[in-house]
Structures are given as C-alpha cells and as structure tokens.
Scaffold this motif. Structure first.
Motif, PDB file in Angstrom:
ATOM      1  N   ASP A 146      -6.292   6.069  -4.240  1.00 44.32           N
ATOM      2  CA  ASP A 146      -7.046   6.950  -3.349  1.00 44.32           C
ATOM      3  C   ASP A 146      -7.357   8.201  -4.144  1.00 44.32           C
ATOM      4  O   ASP A 146      -6.441   8.844  -4.655  1.00 44.32           O
ATOM      5  CB  ASP A 146      -6.185   7.348  -2.137  1.00 44.32           C
ATOM      6  CG  ASP A 146      -6.243   6.311  -1.052  1.00 44.32           C
ATOM      7  OD1 ASP A 146      -7.329   5.752  -0.842  1.00 44.32           O
ATOM      8  OD2 ASP A 146      -5.204   6.072  -0.421  1.00 44.32           O
TER       9      ASP A 146
ATOM     10  N   SER B 103     -14.209   8.492  -4.649  1.00 47.64           N
ATOM     11  CA  SER B 103     -14.128   7.140  -4.077  1.00 47.64           C
ATOM     12  C   SER B 103     -12.784   6.496  -4.403  1.00 47.64           C
ATOM     13  O   SER B 103     -12.025   6.984  -5.240  1.00 47.64           O
ATOM     14  CB  SER B 103     -15.262   6.291  -4.641  1.00 47.64           C
ATOM     15  OG  SER B 103     -14.995   5.989  -5.991  1.00 47.64           O
ATOM     16  N   ARG B 104     -12.507   5.392  -3.734  1.00 46.22           N
ATOM     17  CA  ARG B 104     -11.371   4.561  -4.101  1.00 46.22           C
ATOM     18  C   ARG B 104     -11.687   3.925  -5.455  1.00 46.22           C
ATOM     19  O   ARG B 104     -12.849   3.603  -5.750  1.00 46.22           O
ATOM     20  CB  ARG B 104     -11.206   3.503  -3.012  1.00 46.22           C
ATOM     21  CG  ARG B 104     -10.092   2.503  -3.183  1.00 46.22           C
ATOM     22  CD  ARG B 104      -9.975   1.782  -1.838  1.00 46.22           C
ATOM     23  NE  ARG B 104      -9.274   0.521  -1.871  1.00 46.22           N
ATOM     24  CZ  ARG B 104      -7.964   0.368  -1.652  1.00 46.22           C
ATOM     25  NH1 ARG B 104      -7.202   1.420  -1.416  1.00 46.22           N
ATOM     26  NH2 ARG B 104      -7.416  -0.829  -1.644  1.00 46.22           N
TER      27      ARG B 104
ATOM     28  N   GLU C 173       0.855  -1.192   0.000  1.00 50.36           N
ATOM     29  CA  GLU C 173       0.000   0.000   0.000  1.00 50.36           C
ATOM     30  C   GLU C 173       0.888   1.239   0.000  1.00 50.36           C
ATOM     31  O   GLU C 173       1.998   1.220   0.535  1.00 50.36           O
ATOM     32  CB  GLU C 173      -0.940  -0.040   1.205  1.00 50.36           C
ATOM     33  CG  GLU C 173      -1.797  -1.317   1.160  1.00 50.36           C
ATOM     34  CD  GLU C 173      -3.131  -1.227   1.870  1.00 50.36           C
ATOM     35  OE1 GLU C 173      -3.248  -0.464   2.837  1.00 50.36           O
ATOM     36  OE2 GLU C 173      -4.067  -1.948   1.436  1.00 50.36           O
TER      37      GLU C 173
ATOM     38  N   ARG D 186     -13.295  -1.848  -0.727  1.00 47.62           N
ATOM     39  CA  ARG D 186     -13.617  -0.970   0.413  1.00 47.62           C
ATOM     40  C   ARG D 186     -14.659   0.089   0.027  1.00 47.62           C
ATOM     41  O   ARG D 186     -14.504   1.286   0.321  1.00 47.62           O
ATOM     42  CB  ARG D 186     -12.347  -0.292   0.945  1.00 47.62           C
ATOM     43  CG  ARG D 186     -11.291  -1.299   1.402  1.00 47.62           C
ATOM     44  CD  ARG D 186      -9.981  -0.643   1.765  1.00 47.62           C
ATOM     45  NE  ARG D 186      -8.913  -1.621   1.861  1.00 47.62           N
ATOM     46  CZ  ARG D 186      -7.624  -1.329   1.874  1.00 47.62           C
ATOM     47  NH1 ARG D 186      -7.222  -0.068   1.816  1.00 47.62           N
ATOM     48  NH2 ARG D 186      -6.717  -2.292   1.958  1.00 47.62           N
ATOM     49  N   GLY D 187     -15.671  -0.365  -0.679  1.00 43.32           N
ATOM     50  CA  GLY D 187     -16.729   0.573  -1.061  1.00 43.32           C
ATOM     51  C   GLY D 187     -16.424   1.391  -2.295  1.00 43.32           C
ATOM     52  O   GLY D 187     -17.237   2.237  -2.692  1.00 43.32           O
TER      53      GLY D 187
ATOM     54  N   CYS E 257     -10.289   0.841  -8.028  1.00 42.52           N
ATOM     55  CA  CYS E 257      -9.390  -0.296  -8.206  1.00 42.52           C
ATOM     56  C   CYS E 257      -9.446  -0.770  -9.659  1.00 42.52           C
ATOM     57  O   CYS E 257     -10.507  -1.207 -10.137  1.00 42.52           O
ATOM     58  CB  CYS E 257      -9.763  -1.440  -7.272  1.00 42.52           C
ATOM     59  SG  CYS E 257      -9.446  -1.056  -5.532  1.00 42.52           S
TER      60      CYS E 257
ATOM     61  N   GLY F 217     -12.651  -7.722  -1.493  1.00 42.43           N
ATOM     62  CA  GLY F 217     -12.198  -7.168  -0.212  1.00 42.43           C
ATOM     63  C   GLY F 217     -11.374  -5.907  -0.365  1.00 42.43           C
ATOM     64  O   GLY F 217     -11.340  -5.069   0.540  1.00 42.43           O
TER      65      GLY F 217
ATOM     66  N   CYS G 142      -4.986   0.065  -6.881  1.00 36.94           N
ATOM     67  CA  CYS G 142      -6.073   0.863  -6.293  1.00 36.94           C
ATOM     68  C   CYS G 142      -5.582   2.275  -6.010  1.00 36.94           C
ATOM     69  O   CYS G 142      -4.476   2.472  -5.503  1.00 36.94           O
ATOM     70  CB  CYS G 142      -6.577   0.225  -5.002  1.00 36.94           C
ATOM     71  SG  CYS G 142      -7.346  -1.400  -5.250  1.00 36.94           S
TER      72      CYS G 142
END
Ligand SMILES: [Zn+2]
Ligand SMILES: [Zn+2]
Length: 284
Positions: A205, A209-210, A181, A251-252, A212, A248, A203
């Motif tokens: 930031d 939103s995030r 990360e 994360r939304g 991916c 997973g 992914c």
C-alpha cells in the motif's frame, strides 16, 4: 454516547480490513538493479521464444520506505560466481546500491524472499538487522524434497537454504502460510506458485497506487499480458494459474515483474522515472 477518537476509529477501521492508515503507507518505492546478464536468450523468460532472440536480463530487488519502516523485496545474490554462470556482470555491493537511495543495510526491517532461487535469496547476510518473510511451503520444499529432485534443483543453492534455516533458528524468519494481508503494516503477501513450490508475490500500500512485486511468478510484462509460460517453472500449469490470481491482486495498481528488461532500459515508457543507471523510482 462518546464520539470515537480518531486513533480508535482508525484502529477499528484497520481491524475491518480497511486500507492501511496513512502513516503506514509506503511513501517511496524503488527498484534497484544489482547486476545484468547482457544478451541472454529471451527464451529464459518467455518460453518458446526462438533462441536467437536476446535481451539484457536485469537482476533486481525493490525497496519500500514509510515513515516507520524499510522493507526490501528480495535479497538478490552476493556470490558473483553464481551470477557469472548465467552471464551476469556489473554486480554491485548492496551498501553502494542502497546508498543511491539514501538507505543503509542496517535500516532494513524486513526482507521478503519471493522464492529461494540464488538470485533472490542469496543475499540474506547483507541485511544484519532484518527479519525475512518467506512461504513455509518454499522453505520446506527447498530443505526437504528438492535435493532429491535433480530436474528441479537448477538455480537453487544449498548454502542459501542452510542460511535461512539458521536464521529461522535465530528467530529472524517469518513463515507464511498462503495469503496474509498486512503481515507488516502496508505489506500484503500471497502464494503465487508454479515458478517454484512456494513463490510469493508482495503487494505494497503506497501513498499513490498499490504496487505488486511478483518477482519470478511473472518474469516480464509479456508473460502475464499474453499468457506466455515462464522460461523456467517447476510447474508450468500452476504458474499460468498464478497469472490469473495476480491479475486479481492488483486492484488497479502497478505490477513489477522479476526480470523485466524494460523496467531499467525504458522506465519512462512504463510511467516510472529513471534515477540512475541502476535505480528506478516506482513511487515517489
Ligand atoms: Zn526464480
Ligand atoms: Zn530470478
């Protein structure tokens, strides 16, 4: 006791794995279609689809821009003969493609290489100042065992692997072991194998939103939503395990698959905006 300054507090938060500082978040993310294979068998993407079902297969890369850096997700291909072998037409030179979003190839700081298939790793020469981020497992497999495995070689090209080995000698390759990360500010990378030995999901930031980008770890939304195996996977079981891992990682946030026809045909249905024939805005 002295009150911690804002910069120090943010630095401490960053060490604790807090979200990227505001100025490190990507402000804009686009996906760019640099070629299309019209009327390709959908079974190339979704295993088990009847051969008469066709789709227009996009070849794409994504671009993320923050205040301090430009990151490109996948390098595409530049050898049009390779794309033609898969029925691709309409290949667009990257300077033109990036020009549509106001970026020049010189401005690109990092390029993630999700895997070393020709349509994701064939365009490294077009990013003259970039460093390339790739899983160590992918490069080692492609340079070592792969040439001896005739069943696995489809869509790999020796020239792409050699170019990357040379870039590595020039200090322009970041080899990743598994999940890292914040490998650069705002960018997380994860090992999501199965499609190839070391397929990597990236992914971002962002200020929204995030996001991916799975590349070919997930060809289309239906692969992951319905657990439909990939049309091409060196290890089909491992690829489906990677679907679970990717769920997973979201994360939304939003997932961008590697060859989703809908992304370019009807981006509004996915909550994205069409900028032009070739460009879709994911975050803006
Ligand atoms: Zn691939
Ligand atoms: Zn691909």
């Amino acid at each position: 006791m002295r009150v911690m300054g804002l910069a120090a507090a943010l630095a401490a938060a960053s060490l604790l794995g807090a979200p990227a500082r505001a100025e490190e978040r990507f402000e804009k993310v686009w996906c760019l279609r640099y070629a299309t294979a019209p009327g390709a068998p959908l079974s190339m993407l979704l295993a088990g689809t009847p051969p008469e079902v066709k789709a227009d297969l996009p070849f794409a890369m994504c671009v993320a821009k923050s205040g301090s850096q430009v990151v490109v997700l996948d390098a595409g291909y530049v050898d049009q003969a390779l794309g033609a072998g898969f029925g691709a037409v309409g290949w667009t030179e990257y300077a033109t493609l990036l020009g549509e979003i106001g970026i020049t190839p010189d401005e690109v700081d990092y390029v993630t290489l999700s895997h070393l298939h020709f349509d994701h790793a064939g365009g490294t020469s077009r990013f003259p100042k970039a460093k390339f981020i790739v899983q160590r497992r992918e490069l080692e497999y492609a340079a070592g065992a792969l040439p001896h495995n005739s069943a696995a070689k489809s869509a790999f090209v020796a020239e792409d692997v050699l170019a990357l080995v040379k870039l590595n000698w020039e200090g322009r390759v970041v080899l990743v072991d598994g999940d890292v990360e914040a490998i650069v500010p705002g960018l997380d990378v994860y090992l999501t194998p199965g499609h190839t030995a070391g397929t990597m999901t990236a992914c971002l930031d962002t200020v929204k939103s995030r996001v991916c980008y799975t590349s070919d770890a997930v060809y289309t939304y239906r692969n992951i939503e319905e657990d439909i195996p990939l049309g091409l996977a060196l290890n089909a079981g491992e690829a489906v395990e990677s679907f679970k891992k990717i769920r997973g990682l979201l994360r939304g946030g939003r997932l961008i698959p590697g060859h989703e026809p809908r992304l370019f045909e009807d981006p509004e249905s996915l909550g994205f905006r069409r900028v032009s024939e070739r460009v879709v805005a994911i975050v803006e």
